[in-house]
Design an enzyme around this catalytic site. Structure first.
Site, PDB file in Angstrom:
ATOM      1  N   ARG A 146       0.846  -1.180   0.000  1.00 37.75           N
ATOM      2  CA  ARG A 146       0.000   0.000   0.000  1.00 37.75           C
ATOM      3  C   ARG A 146       0.887   1.239   0.000  1.00 37.75           C
ATOM      4  NH1 ARG A 146      -2.466  -3.332   4.062  1.00 37.75           N
ATOM      5  NH2 ARG A 146      -4.598  -3.964   3.508  1.00 37.75           N
ATOM      6  N   LYS A 170      -2.717  -2.078   7.776  1.00 35.47           N
ATOM      7  CA  LYS A 170      -3.892  -1.570   8.492  1.00 35.47           C
ATOM      8  C   LYS A 170      -4.061  -2.305   9.811  1.00 35.47           C
ATOM      9  CE  LYS A 170      -6.522  -0.042   4.451  1.00 35.47           C
ATOM     10  NZ  LYS A 170      -7.783  -0.181   3.678  1.00 35.47           N
ATOM     11  N   HIS A 237      -1.545   2.677  -6.062  1.00 32.96           N
ATOM     12  CA  HIS A 237      -2.499   1.590  -5.868  1.00 32.96           C
ATOM     13  C   HIS A 237      -2.695   0.780  -7.142  1.00 32.96           C
ATOM     14  CE1 HIS A 237      -4.599   0.289  -2.362  1.00 32.96           C
ATOM     15  NE2 HIS A 237      -5.715   0.038  -3.026  1.00 32.96           N
ATOM     16  N   ARG A 240      -0.283  -1.964  -6.986  1.00 33.03           N
ATOM     17  CA  ARG A 240      -0.748  -2.998  -6.047  1.00 33.03           C
ATOM     18  C   ARG A 240      -1.819  -3.868  -6.719  1.00 33.03           C
ATOM     19  NH1 ARG A 240      -1.630  -4.345  -0.506  1.00 33.03           N
ATOM     20  NH2 ARG A 240      -3.827  -4.477   0.113  1.00 33.03           N
ATOM     21  N   HIS A 263      -5.352  -8.519   3.350  1.00 33.62           N
ATOM     22  CA  HIS A 263      -6.795  -8.340   3.465  1.00 33.62           C
ATOM     23  C   HIS A 263      -7.319  -9.175   4.625  1.00 33.62           C
ATOM     24  CE1 HIS A 263      -7.315  -7.138  -1.049  1.00 33.62           C
ATOM     25  NE2 HIS A 263      -6.930  -6.133  -0.296  1.00 33.62           N
ATOM     26  N   TYR A 272     -10.539  -9.415  -7.434  1.00 33.13           N
ATOM     27  CA  TYR A 272      -9.518  -9.657  -8.450  1.00 33.13           C
ATOM     28  C   TYR A 272      -9.847 -10.852  -9.342  1.00 33.13           C
ATOM     29  CZ  TYR A 272      -6.748  -6.301  -5.899  1.00 33.13           C
ATOM     30  OH  TYR A 272      -6.320  -5.146  -5.298  1.00 33.13           O
TER      31      TYR A 272
END
Length: 297
Positions: A146, A170, A237, A240, A263, A272
């Site tokens: 990220r 995150k 992004h 990514r 994730h 995806y």
């Protein structure tokens, strides 16, 4: 109603210590509701019921607000009513059972493999800034970082010999990611011209004055690199997304891609699987015994 609203904003500021930007967002969302209620001649928070609030959300949706924005507004309304209930200024929370309409999930944009190769294989770099920017792009594409993870990366989180980088994503969750051969070479090139490292905890990517690059500075440099090398705007992004889609296309291992991206929910990664349906259809046609078609006469 405005007095209660100001009291709630004061509570967010002093007790929850929210940032000025977040406070402005709360005020903006709740001011919009106040205007709607005034138009409907409602001057008491107790007089707002679920049906009226549904009408408000429907009007906002018709005006073009996305499901995500409406969900944010509903969250602000729920928080306001929780506060009013706590302060005994209200007897109910009309927003509890209301859900915002879902917005269609947008497919992430990704470079195709040939364009990614063109971007990263575009000749030798001898300019200081180009060497640094090339290393950033290689690492973004190689490891699927990220923007925030790249911006906060320090020298001591990279092991070039092992080909690994440790990032904090995150929720302050740490994950270890592989670093590909080309990215390792680009990083070695960058370290040869980078200002001298005096502390292992120094930032990995810095400007000419030796200060850490901000996320905004990285965005601008990546965008410029894309324009100069492939003739289009580029965002960190997008690299990514390209990392994820190319890896999934080659491996078909959704769980592994989920882990590499960091994730928490696999449903986030599943987007995806829609990126290259034509490729998947071709694999199906060539591999499934009941899908093979006879040549036409």
């Amino acid at each position: 109603m405005l007095a209660e609203l100001e009291s709630f904003i004061g509570h967010l500021r002093s007790e929850r210590q929210l940032s000025p930007r977040t406070l402005d967002a709360y005020r903006h969302d709740l001011d919009s509701l106040c205007r709607f209620l005034t138009q409907h001649q409602v001057s008491d928070w107790n007089a707002v019921d679920t049906s009226l609030l549904r009408l408000y959300i429907a009007s906002r949706h018709q005006s073009g607000l996305s499901g995500r924005s409406l969900q944010r507004e509903l969250s602000a309304v729920r928080s306001l009513y929780r506060y009013l209930l706590r302060e005994r200024r209200c007897r109910h929370n009309p927003a509890l059972d209301i859900r915002a309409p879902k917005s269609p999930r947008k497919l992430p944009r990704a470079l195709d493999a040939d364009l990614a190769a063109q971007l990263l294989n575009d000749g030798e770099q001898d300019d200081w800034l180009t060497i640094r920017d090339h290393a950033m792009l290689e690492l973004l594409y190689s490891s699927g970082l990220r923007l925030s993870e790249l911006a906060t990366l320090n020298m001591d989180r990279l092991d070039l010999e092992a080909g690994e980088v440790r990032v904090i994503g995150k929720g302050d969750k740490t994950r270890i990611l592989p670093v590909g051969r080309m990215a390792r070479q680009a990083l070695r090139n960058w370290f040869r011209v980078r200002p001298a490292v005096t502390d292992a905890a120094q930032p990995m990517f810095v400007g000419m004055q030796g200060r850490r690059l901000t996320p905004r500075a990285i965005q601008l440099r990546v965008r410029r690199y894309g324009v100069e090398h492939i003739g289009q705007h580029l965002h960190p992004h997008m690299l990514r997304h390209s990392f994820a889609s190319h890896l999934l296309e080659s491996s078909g291992d959704l769980r592994a891609v989920q882990e590499l991206l960091g994730h928490a929910d696999i449903s986030t990664t599943q987007v995806y699987t829609h990126l290259d349906f034509q490729h998947l259809a071709a694999v199906y046609d060539s591999a499934h015994p009941r899908a093979k078609r006879k040549p036409e006469d």
